[in-house]
Design an enzyme around this catalytic site. Sequence first.
Site, PDB file in Angstrom:
ATOM      1  N   SER A 159      15.413  -7.631   2.993  1.00 17.89           N
ATOM      2  CA  SER A 159      16.323  -7.475   4.115  1.00 17.89           C
ATOM      3  C   SER A 159      16.656  -5.988   4.226  1.00 17.89           C
ATOM      4  CB  SER A 159      17.577  -8.331   3.899  1.00 17.89           C
ATOM      5  OG  SER A 159      18.495  -8.167   4.962  1.00 17.89           O
TER       6      SER A 159
ATOM      7  N   LYS B 146      16.241  -8.260  10.520  1.00 12.87           N
ATOM      8  CA  LYS B 146      16.772  -8.390   9.164  1.00 12.87           C
ATOM      9  C   LYS B 146      17.932  -9.387   9.102  1.00 12.87           C
ATOM     10  CE  LYS B 146      13.904  -5.450   7.304  1.00 12.87           C
ATOM     11  NZ  LYS B 146      12.872  -5.900   6.351  1.00 12.87           N
TER      12      LYS B 146
ATOM     13  N   SER C 255       0.807  -1.225   0.000  1.00 16.77           N
ATOM     14  CA  SER C 255       0.000   0.000   0.000  1.00 16.77           C
ATOM     15  C   SER C 255       0.839   1.273   0.000  1.00 16.77           C
ATOM     16  CB  SER C 255      -0.946   0.017   1.198  1.00 16.77           C
ATOM     17  OG  SER C 255      -0.217  -0.045   2.413  1.00 16.77           O
TER      18      SER C 255
ATOM     19  N   TYR D  88      15.420  -3.943  14.926  1.00 19.37           N
ATOM     20  CA  TYR D  88      15.184  -3.886  13.478  1.00 19.37           C
ATOM     21  C   TYR D  88      16.300  -4.655  12.770  1.00 19.37           C
ATOM     22  CZ  TYR D  88      14.897  -2.120   8.718  1.00 19.37           C
ATOM     23  OH  TYR D  88      14.816  -2.039   7.347  1.00 19.37           O
TER      24      TYR D  88
END
Length: 266
Positions: free
Chosen positions: A126, A144, A11, A140
Site C-alpha cells: 500500500s 492504494k 527488477s 494513485y
Amino acid sequence: MQKVILITGASSGFGKASAELLASKGHIVYGTSRKPATHSTIHFLQMDVRNKESIAQGVKQIIDKEGHIDVLVNNAGMGIGGCLELATAEEIELQMGTNFMGCVNVCQQILPYMRQQRSGKIINMSSVGGVMGLPYQGFYSASKFAIEGFSEALAAEVQRFGISVSVVEPGDASTNFTALRVNSNATLNDPDYGPVFKNTLQLIETEENGGFKPIVLAKTIEKIVNAKRPKFSYIVANFEQTLSVYLKRICPRRLYVKILRGYYES
C-alpha cells in the site's frame, strides 16, 4: 525455515531490494518483471500483472518446480501525477489496473494453492498515500485505498485457512519510482492547475529523493516473512509522515484536509 517467495515488480526499487535480501537469507525467491531479466540469486519470470494469462503461466512454473508458494509480495506498481479532473480514461485504467487490479489478479491465482496447503502469507504494498488522499496523485491514492480495503476484507476471509494478509505503507523513499512517474500533460499545461501542480510536484520529488533507502522497507518485508503472527499493517516512513497517519485517525476530516492542502501548497 526456507520459504518459496514470489515478489512482483522485482527488477528495481522495493521489489529488488526485498528479493535480494530474502534470497541472501536462504529463501527461494521468484521475482517478476514485464521485461526479461536475470539475476544471480533471484529466479525471474516475465509477467505482466495486468495480464491474467501471464500470471497463470508464471504461477504454474513455480508450482511445477517447487510444489508450493509460501509468501506472495504484491509489489508491482506505478504512479501517475496530475489533477483528477483532467485525468484521461487511459491514465485512470493504467493506474488502477496496475496497482489495484494487478494485486487482485495475482492474489486470485495464488490463493487456491495457499488454501489447499492451508498456509501462506500475502503482503500487499500500500502506501501512506493509501490512508490519505494526496493532491495531484489522486488516482494513485485511490489505487492504494482500494488495496487497503481489499486486503482488510481478504484477511477476514482467508484467516481460517491459515493465510495471513498484511499491508505495508511506505512513505517517501529514494527509488526510481520518482523518475518513472507519468505526469499529465493536460494538467501541466492547464492555466488553473498547471502552476500549482508544478510546485507540488517539485515538493513531492524533493521529499522522495531525500527519502529512505529501499533496504529499509526490505527489512520490514523480511520481518513479516519471519513473523509467526504478522500484524495487518506496517508503516515504513519518517516521523512526520508516520505522525500524519495517526493524526488522521483522531483529527476532524475538515481540519485534516485543510492541513493536507496547506502542506502540499494546493
